[in-house]
Every structure is written in structure tokens, then in C-alpha cells.
Design an enzyme around this catalytic site. Structure first.
Site, mmCIF file in Angstrom:
data_model
loop_
_atom_site.group_PDB
_atom_site.id
_atom_site.type_symbol
_atom_site.label_atom_id
_atom_site.label_comp_id
_atom_site.label_asym_id
_atom_site.label_seq_id
_atom_site.Cartn_x
_atom_site.Cartn_y
_atom_site.Cartn_z
ATOM 1 N N SER A 189 0.835 -1.193 0.000
ATOM 2 C CA SER A 189 0.000 0.000 0.000
ATOM 3 C C SER A 189 0.874 1.249 0.000
ATOM 4 C CB SER A 189 -0.913 0.024 1.225
ATOM 5 O OG SER A 189 -1.542 1.283 1.372
ATOM 6 N N TYR B 266 -3.085 -0.998 9.722
ATOM 7 C CA TYR B 266 -3.065 -1.465 8.335
ATOM 8 C C TYR B 266 -1.706 -1.189 7.700
ATOM 9 C CZ TYR B 266 -4.189 -1.525 3.324
ATOM 10 O OH TYR B 266 -4.182 -1.762 1.972
#
Length: 252
Positions: A147, A160
Site C-alpha cells: 500500500s 493497516y
């Protein structure tokens, strides 16, 4: 003949969004694709049907990740499908795409939520790679979806982002470990990419998100899928242990 003709691929979290686009692209390049899903059976079967209607080959596999027995369940279904559709259980490509977001402030993140994020996003990919090596042929390809949040801050996604930072370490260390077998391992980090979140139906929000990219638009699932397909091809044979920014120049 596509670049991946004769190859087999597993894409986790492939029933929708980026995973769907990756499955479609790998199938278009000639691979037999195992479309993994957790709860989206109808969506996964629709992906399989779309691939078959386009002349490609695919089947679906169901397994919940981040729970005891997840890898064993997934590979039992995968090997059954590979045996049926390919006549062998050899796996050439693994794309670790499945993941869960946080969206929780640091103050409100519970231990249970944190553990769930890590179980799905970091632990499952590690053990999927470990198990896949029993089936993976020399010269295989492993791509882990990370990400852009490992490079830019969003306090509501700390857990996350931490889990995706761990995923990036899989590429670095497994690449060194698997180099003698010719297996490449790389990370791809998308930025803001269109998905089924309701915010993408709000023009003013999309405009704001688009302004963060050097190209002044939000990413499309196909933008990321094309990068993954390249890394899965023979053209990427000299790339391993790499971090590929596929964020469209977000926050340059």
C-alpha cells in the site's frame, strides 16, 4: 499464445476490485487462474464466468484467511481445482492481494482488531508463500500487494500500514531465499484506486482524491493489474525483492 500460456496462478481476494482486475488480466495473458474469495461467492463465480466467456480458463476457491486452518483449506481447494483443470497441482504464480483495512483511530483500535488486520494482511501471506513453495515450479512468480500508506501517513490506518510494511519484508527476504530457484518475489503498492466504496460515487470527493496524483486522477484497478501482470511475466525475470510504487505519483 499469451505471455502466460501454460501457467497457473492463484490470486487471493479476487472476487472484486483490484483482485478481480488482476485475475482478468492474468487470464487474458493465458494463465489458468484460481479466483480466491472469502464471502463473495457470486462475485467470484461472475469473475470466472467473465474469464471463460473471453476464452480464458479459471475456477474459484473459497477460504477465509486469518483464521486457524486457512492455508490448508485454501490449498486443498486449489489443488483440487488445479488437478481438475490442469491435470497437475503445479502453481506458477501467487498474488497475495487479499487484505482488510482498519479505518479506526489509534485511540480506538482494539487488540482484537489489530490482531485481525495482521492475521489477514501479514500472517496469511507469509504462510501462503510457505505452503505454495510445495507446488511452485522453479522460475515462479510471487507478488505481494502492499500500500502507498507505507510511504504516506493516515493515522486511522496505522495498524493497516504496519501490516503492509511487514508484507514488504516478505519480498525482500523471500527474494533472497528463493533466488537460487529463479522465483521472483516483489511488492506492488497501489495508491487511491477506484473500488466499490461509496465515496467513489461522490464527484467532489473523487476530485479531491485525484488532485493527490501526479496525473490528476484516481487509479483504476486495471492500472495496478497491469503492473502485477508484468511482474508475473518472463519480462520481469531480472526484478526481485523490489518495491514498485503503483500509486500514480501520489503525493510526489
Amino acid at each position: 499464445m499469451g505471455k502466460l500460456s501454460g501457467k497457473t496462478a492463484l490470486v487471493t481476494g479476487a472476487s472484486r476490485n483490484m483482485g478481480r482486475a488482476m485475475a482478468l488480466r492474468l487470464a487474458a495473458d493465458g494463465a489458468l487462474v484460481a479466483v480466491h474469495y472469502n464471502s463473495g461467492k457470486d462475485e467470484a463465480e461472475a469473475v470466472v464466468e467473465t474469464i471463460r466467456q473471453g476464452g480464458g480458463k479459471a475456477f474459484s476457491v473459497c477460504a477465509e484467511l486469518g483464521v486457524p486452518g486457512d492455508v490448508a483449506d485454501l490449498f486443498a481447494a486449489l489443488e483440487a481445482g488445479l488437478s481438475q483443470h490442469a491435470g497437475a497441482t503445479t502453481l506458477n504464480i501467487l498474488v497475495n492481494n487479499a487484505g482488510v483495512l482498519g479505518g479506526i483511530s489509534p485511540e480506538e483500535t482494539t487488540s482484537e482488531q489489530f490482531d485481525r488486520i495482521y492475521a489477514v494482511n501479514a500472517k496469511a501471506p507469509f504462510f501462503l508463500i510457505q505452503r505454495a513453495l510445495q507446488n511452485m515450479a522453479d522460475g515462479g512468480r510471487i507478488v505481494n500487494i502492499s500500500s502507498g500508506l507505507t510511504r504516506t501517513a493516515n493515522p486511522d490506518e496505522i495498524a493497516y500500514a504496519m501490516s503492509k510494511g511487514a508484507v514488504e519484508m516478505l519480498a525482500l527476504h523471500f527474494a533472497k531465499h528463493l533466488g537460487p530457484r529463479g522465483i521472483t518475489v516483489n511488492s506492488v503498492a497501489p495508491g487511491i484506486t477506484r473500488n466499490d466504496n461509496p465515496v467513489f460515487s461522490m464527484p467532489e470527493v473523487v476530485t479531491a482524491m485525484a488532485s493527490m496524483s501526479a496525473f490528476n486522477r484516481v487509479g483504476e484497478p486495471e492500472d495496478v493489474a497491469d503492473v502485477v501482470a508484468f511482474l508475473c511475466s518472463e519480462d520481469a525475470r531480472w526484478i526481485t525483492g523490489a518495491f514498485i510504487d503503483a500509486s500514480g505519483g501520489t503525493l510526489l
